[in-house]
Design a protein around this motif. Structure first.
Motif, PDB file in Angstrom:
ATOM      1  N   GLU A   6       0.887  -1.069  -0.121  1.00  0.00           N
ATOM      2  CA  GLU A   6       0.069  -0.026   0.096  1.00  0.00           C
ATOM      3  C   GLU A   6       0.954   1.340   0.042  1.00  0.00           C
ATOM      4  OE1 GLU A   6      -3.237   0.601  -0.269  1.00  0.00           O
ATOM      5  OE2 GLU A   6      -3.745  -1.315  -0.361  1.00  0.00           O
ATOM      6  N   ARG A   7       2.119   1.317   0.795  1.00  0.00           N
ATOM      7  CA  ARG A   7       2.689   2.349   0.800  1.00  0.00           C
ATOM      8  C   ARG A   7       3.605   2.623  -0.444  1.00  0.00           C
ATOM      9  NH1 ARG A   7       5.096   3.241   6.227  1.00  0.00           N
ATOM     10  NH2 ARG A   7       6.555   4.659   4.991  1.00  0.00           N
ATOM     11  N   LEU A   8       3.964   1.507  -1.143  1.00  0.00           N
ATOM     12  CA  LEU A   8       4.523   1.733  -2.387  1.00  0.00           C
ATOM     13  C   LEU A   8       3.737   2.105  -3.382  1.00  0.00           C
ATOM     14  CD1 LEU A   8       6.771  -1.439  -2.527  1.00  0.00           C
ATOM     15  CD2 LEU A   8       7.525   0.716  -2.198  1.00  0.00           C
ATOM     16  N   LYS A   9       2.411   1.962  -3.449  1.00  0.00           N
ATOM     17  CA  LYS A   9       1.624   2.759  -4.167  1.00  0.00           C
ATOM     18  C   LYS A   9       1.911   4.255  -4.375  1.00  0.00           C
ATOM     19  CE  LYS A   9      -2.034  -0.754  -4.092  1.00  0.00           C
ATOM     20  NZ  LYS A   9      -3.596  -0.596  -3.816  1.00  0.00           N
ATOM     21  N   GLY A 195       4.613 -14.051  -9.910  1.00  0.00           N
ATOM     22  CA  GLY A 195       4.031 -13.431  -8.880  1.00  0.00           C
ATOM     23  C   GLY A 195       4.977 -12.696  -7.721  1.00  0.00           C
ATOM     24  N   ALA A 196       6.110 -12.144  -8.361  1.00  0.00           N
ATOM     25  CA  ALA A 196       6.946 -11.349  -7.251  1.00  0.00           C
ATOM     26  C   ALA A 196       6.098  -9.826  -7.367  1.00  0.00           C
ATOM     27  CB  ALA A 196       8.081 -11.117  -8.277  1.00  0.00           C
ATOM     28  N   ASP A 197       5.995  -9.618  -6.312  1.00  0.00           N
ATOM     29  CA  ASP A 197       5.362  -7.919  -5.866  1.00  0.00           C
ATOM     30  C   ASP A 197       6.292  -6.965  -6.091  1.00  0.00           C
ATOM     31  OD1 ASP A 197       2.679  -9.193  -4.561  1.00  0.00           O
ATOM     32  OD2 ASP A 197       4.439 -10.220  -3.540  1.00  0.00           O
ATOM     33  N   VAL A 198       7.436  -7.329  -6.075  1.00  0.00           N
ATOM     34  CA  VAL A 198       8.606  -6.252  -6.545  1.00  0.00           C
ATOM     35  C   VAL A 198       9.758  -6.926  -6.887  1.00  0.00           C
ATOM     36  CG1 VAL A 198      10.213  -4.610  -5.254  1.00  0.00           C
ATOM     37  CG2 VAL A 198       8.124  -4.946  -4.313  1.00  0.00           C
ATOM     38  N   VAL A 199      10.348  -6.338  -8.167  1.00  0.00           N
ATOM     39  CA  VAL A 199      11.437  -6.872  -8.940  1.00  0.00           C
ATOM     40  C   VAL A 199      12.377  -6.035  -8.890  1.00  0.00           C
ATOM     41  CG1 VAL A 199       9.855  -8.732 -10.392  1.00  0.00           C
ATOM     42  CG2 VAL A 199      10.291  -6.242 -11.156  1.00  0.00           C
ATOM     43  N   LEU A 225       9.355  -1.660  -8.698  1.00  0.00           N
ATOM     44  CA  LEU A 225      10.804  -1.897  -8.907  1.00  0.00           C
ATOM     45  C   LEU A 225      11.607  -1.406  -7.700  1.00  0.00           C
ATOM     46  CD1 LEU A 225      11.521  -0.342 -12.605  1.00  0.00           C
ATOM     47  CD2 LEU A 225      11.265  -2.700 -11.798  1.00  0.00           C
ATOM     48  N   ALA A 226      12.529  -2.381  -7.580  1.00  0.00           N
ATOM     49  CA  ALA A 226      13.546  -1.931  -6.301  1.00  0.00           C
ATOM     50  C   ALA A 226      14.972  -2.074  -6.698  1.00  0.00           C
ATOM     51  CB  ALA A 226      13.327  -3.167  -5.113  1.00  0.00           C
ATOM     52  N   GLU A 264      13.743   6.444 -12.942  1.00  0.00           N
ATOM     53  CA  GLU A 264      13.681   5.349 -13.967  1.00  0.00           C
ATOM     54  C   GLU A 264      12.618   4.111 -13.443  1.00  0.00           C
ATOM     55  OE1 GLU A 264      14.896   4.779 -16.731  1.00  0.00           O
ATOM     56  OE2 GLU A 264      15.962   6.440 -16.597  1.00  0.00           O
ATOM     57  N   GLY A 265      11.817   4.722 -12.198  1.00  0.00           N
ATOM     58  CA  GLY A 265      10.936   3.833 -11.888  1.00  0.00           C
ATOM     59  C   GLY A 265      10.961   3.448 -10.511  1.00  0.00           C
ATOM     60  N   ALA A 266      12.031   3.419  -9.767  1.00  0.00           N
ATOM     61  CA  ALA A 266      12.493   2.762  -8.513  1.00  0.00           C
ATOM     62  C   ALA A 266      11.424   3.137  -7.456  1.00  0.00           C
ATOM     63  CB  ALA A 266      13.850   2.752  -8.118  1.00  0.00           C
ATOM     64  N   ARG A 267      10.862   2.422  -6.623  1.00  0.00           N
ATOM     65  CA  ARG A 267      10.048   2.867  -5.490  1.00  0.00           C
ATOM     66  C   ARG A 267      10.798   2.336  -4.347  1.00  0.00           C
ATOM     67  NH1 ARG A 267       3.865   3.290  -7.119  1.00  0.00           N
ATOM     68  NH2 ARG A 267       4.172   4.171  -9.368  1.00  0.00           N
ATOM     69  N   ILE A 268      11.749   1.127  -4.287  1.00  0.00           N
ATOM     70  CA  ILE A 268      12.469   0.871  -3.016  1.00  0.00           C
ATOM     71  C   ILE A 268      14.102   1.151  -3.532  1.00  0.00           C
ATOM     72  CG2 ILE A 268      13.048  -0.918  -1.507  1.00  0.00           C
ATOM     73  CD1 ILE A 268      10.555  -2.214  -1.812  1.00  0.00           C
ATOM     74  N   ILE A 269      14.493   2.052  -2.785  1.00  0.00           N
ATOM     75  CA  ILE A 269      16.253   2.183  -2.850  1.00  0.00           C
ATOM     76  C   ILE A 269      16.920   1.935  -1.787  1.00  0.00           C
ATOM     77  CG2 ILE A 269      17.775   3.735  -3.697  1.00  0.00           C
ATOM     78  CD1 ILE A 269      15.729   5.220  -5.096  1.00  0.00           C
ATOM     79  N   GLY A 270      17.739   0.983  -1.735  1.00  0.00           N
ATOM     80  CA  GLY A 270      18.678   0.664  -0.554  1.00  0.00           C
ATOM     81  C   GLY A 270      20.118   0.510  -1.001  1.00  0.00           C
ATOM     82  N   GLY A 271      20.747  -0.211  -0.276  1.00  0.00           N
ATOM     83  CA  GLY A 271      22.356  -0.245  -0.857  1.00  0.00           C
ATOM     84  C   GLY A 271      22.897  -1.474  -0.622  1.00  0.00           C
TER      85      GLY A 271
END
Length: 622
Positions: A6-9, A195-199, A225-226, A264-271
């Motif tokens: 929901e948050r990623l929307k 069925g992956a929710d985030v790729v 996208l992550a 480029e569409g990333a919604r999760i960004i980590g390291g």
């Protein structure tokens, strides 16, 4: 649907950075996952540092907490406790506001993994079960998967057993293309369909190359996208008397790159490797005011020029042996720079009507002149094709691909891929055996080069045209159980097999029973015995080698007569050739001690047998 999705929307969420980098910096350099039990305070402190830096998502310290990875450190019996402790530590650090992902790392990485795909799936399910127990995590993170087949299979197995979000991160060696040469967008699309929710992507590449990779990836309707880049490319430095590998301390640059990743569409960004709380703090500052993009212009991966494999001008060994009795012979390169007898021998073999001459690659781990160099030196003086052995023992992956590319440039397109005897067997027992891969992986690498792609999946601009043999040792106790090994080598790319030397009729009969189901050709190894002492050594000291008692007794009677011993040795070899030709078209003559005259006599014998066979066939048809 969980709160995470929901948050990623509507938001861009910041994930944490490297765990191993910080544990290593603090002097912990063993099994990082074991610190969930032995040093939970340090693991918790790192989680808290990332949360304080602004991370919305943290991951459990369970990346390598599969059974086979823990076994390397003696912790395989603590798998449940390590995984569940990792979840507990992360959940307590995160509280109710921060999302926790249960982390599972890939098994088929850059180093060889001996597990079958089924075993990998079983061990992954085992780990996932422990991570899910207690319902304390908000999602599963499958990361650092180099092998597409593994990640697809794991997702397909795990998706039915849980409805929590699943994030699948591939690792690329080249921007935009997987290790097996597939376009990134194609693989991510398949993950979404399963069925992956985030790729997304993590590891190996820094921000620049991950931005470049994501340019070809569209926004998926069913998935987000992550991206978890490394801090930079790995750098090497010398610190006093020690060599160090590390990453650039570039938190500000890393943070600025986050804006381009969002574009480029990333919604999760980590390291990933090399990143610290400072990197995550910099990302948080940049993305705090940004919103996810809703539309995107995709930039397709630039198409390479069409690969045109060189047409085969000559009949390959595989073609020949399928059609007719075919003889090839091995000659060992010399150990010294006095190559006079070797050159004399190989020129004599060149006149013997052989289909090919093979040059070994430091066989028995004994140092000899480089076979590629000798082949290049002699190339213009020979008409017989050369088959070059290539041993995994002496080269890392960089060296293997480099050597193969060099062989192609020189025009040597027949290879025998071998794992290679361990260094401790040879004349430099203190030398290191590399073994980045075994012959199975080398076979598949050669076939990948034949498709115009290197190990990393990137184009090499031209397809190689290698025909590749695999070695097979029939001198084992339970030969009937070796079918699985043959299957593996064939599926990895073996075009034909060359056996170790066989010294008794019974082994040939047993091998013929094993190989009935296979259409892949076999060349049966035959090496003439030159003396009684040679026979006694092979029979008593070389594992798996058994000479017939009758032959040994006959040799012992004349052991002082060198010529008679040689004559008996040739007679025995001819008897073995006769038996081999009952089942196979291929004979592989191994030259002992540069005695090429013995090889030529046996080659002539096989040629006479072939001529007799041809005459019989002619009589039947006329």
């Amino acid at each position: 649907m969980s709160d995470l999705l929901e948050r990623l929307k509507t938001e861009i969420l910041v994930a944490d950075g490297a765990m191993g980098t910080l544990l290593y910096a603090n002097g912990l350099d063993n099994c990082y996952e074991s610190y969930n039990l032995s040093n939970p305070q340090e693991v918790s402190r790192i989680h808290q540092a990332y949360i304080n830096a602004g991370a919305d998502i943290i991951q459990t310290n369970t990346y390598s907490a599969k059974r086979h990875r823990l076994k390397a450190y003696g912790y395989e019996n603590n798998i449940k406790e390590i995984n569940q402790a990792g979840v507990k530590i992360a959940r307590e650090a995160a509280g109710d506001e921060i999302f926790v992902l249960g982390t599972v790392g890939g098994s088929r990485g850059l180093k060889q993994c001996d597990l079958t795909l089924e075993e990998i799936i079983d061990q992954t399910i085992e780990q996932v079960t422990y991570l899910l127990d207690g319902k304390l995590i908000d999602g599963l993170l499958f990361e650092t998967y180099y092998d597409v087949e593994e990640l697809l299979a794991v997702l397909e197995a795990v998706r039915p057993i849980t409805d929590i979000p699943i994030i699948t991160n591939l690792t690329l060696l080249e921007p935009g293309i997987t290790q097996n040469g597939q376009p990134l967008v194609e693989v991510l699309s398949n993950l979404v369909m399963l069925g992956a929710d985030v790729v997304g992507l993590n590891c190996h590449l820094g921000p620049y190359h991950m931005i470049k990779s994501l340019k070809q990836v569209p926004l998926f309707a069913q998935s987000f996208l992550a991206v978890y880049p490394n801090a930079s490319l790995l750098e090497y430095s010398v610190d006093g008397n020690s060599n160090r590998f590390g990453f650039s301390q570039n938190a500000e640059y890393f943070g600025k790159s986050a804006e381009l990743l969002v574009a480029e569409g990333a919604r999760i960004i980590g390291g990933c490797c090399g990143t610290t709380p400072e990197h995550i703090r910099a990302v948080k500052r940049v993305v705090r005011g940004l919103k996810p993009i809703e539309r995107k212009l995709v930039t397709p991966l630039v198409a390479e020029e069409e690969l045109i494999a060189a047409s085969k001008q000559n009949e390959t060994l595989v073609d020949k042996v399928k059609r007719d009795i075919t003889v090839i012979a091995e000659l060992d390169p010399p150990k010294t720079l006095d190559i006079t007898k070797f050159v004399e021998g190989i020129k004599a073999l060149d006149q013997a009507g052989l289909a090919a001459i093979t040059l070994a690659d430091n066989s028995l781990a004994r140092t000899r002149i480089c076979n590629v160099s000798l082949a290049a030196y002699l190339k213009n003086d020979l008409t017989t094709p050369l088959v070059l052995h290539l041993a995994c023992r002496d080269y890392n992956l960089i060296g293997l691909q480099s050597r193969l590319l060099g062989m192609d440039v020189l025009g040597f397109d027949h290879i025998l891929a071998v794992t290679g005897d361990p260094s401790k067997m040879g004349d430099f027992p203190g030398a290191t055996s590399v073994y980045d891969v075994t012959s199975l992986k080398l076979l598949s690498l050669i076939k990948q080069l034949n498709s115009g792609k290197g190990y990393s999946g990137g184009s090499i601009k031209k397809a190689t045209d290698f025909t590749v043999a695999a070695a097979f040792n029939p001198n084992v106790k339970n030969l009937s159980r070796c079918g699985r090994l043959l299957d593996k080598k064939i599926s990895s790319g073996a075009d034909y097999f060359i056996t170790q030397p066989i010294f008794n009729i019974e082994t040939i009969d047993a091998l013929s029973q094993l190989t009935v189901p296979y259409e892949t050709p076999f060349f049966i190894g035959i090496m003439p015995i030159t003396s009684y002492n040679n026979a006694v050594f092979l029979h008593n000291e070389v594992p798996g080698i058994q000479l017939s008692e009758d032959f040994l007794a006959r040799l012992e009677e004349v052991k002082e007569d060198k010529k008679t011993c040689e004559k008996l040795g040739l007679e025995e070899s001819k008897r073995l050739i006769d038996k081999a030709l009952e089942y196979y078209n291929g004979i592989y003559l191994i030259t002992p001690f540069l005695r090429y005259d013995l090889t030529i006599e046996l080659a002539n014998y096989v040629n006479e047998k072939r001529e007799q066979t041809d005459l019989l066939l002619l009589d039947k048809t006329s």
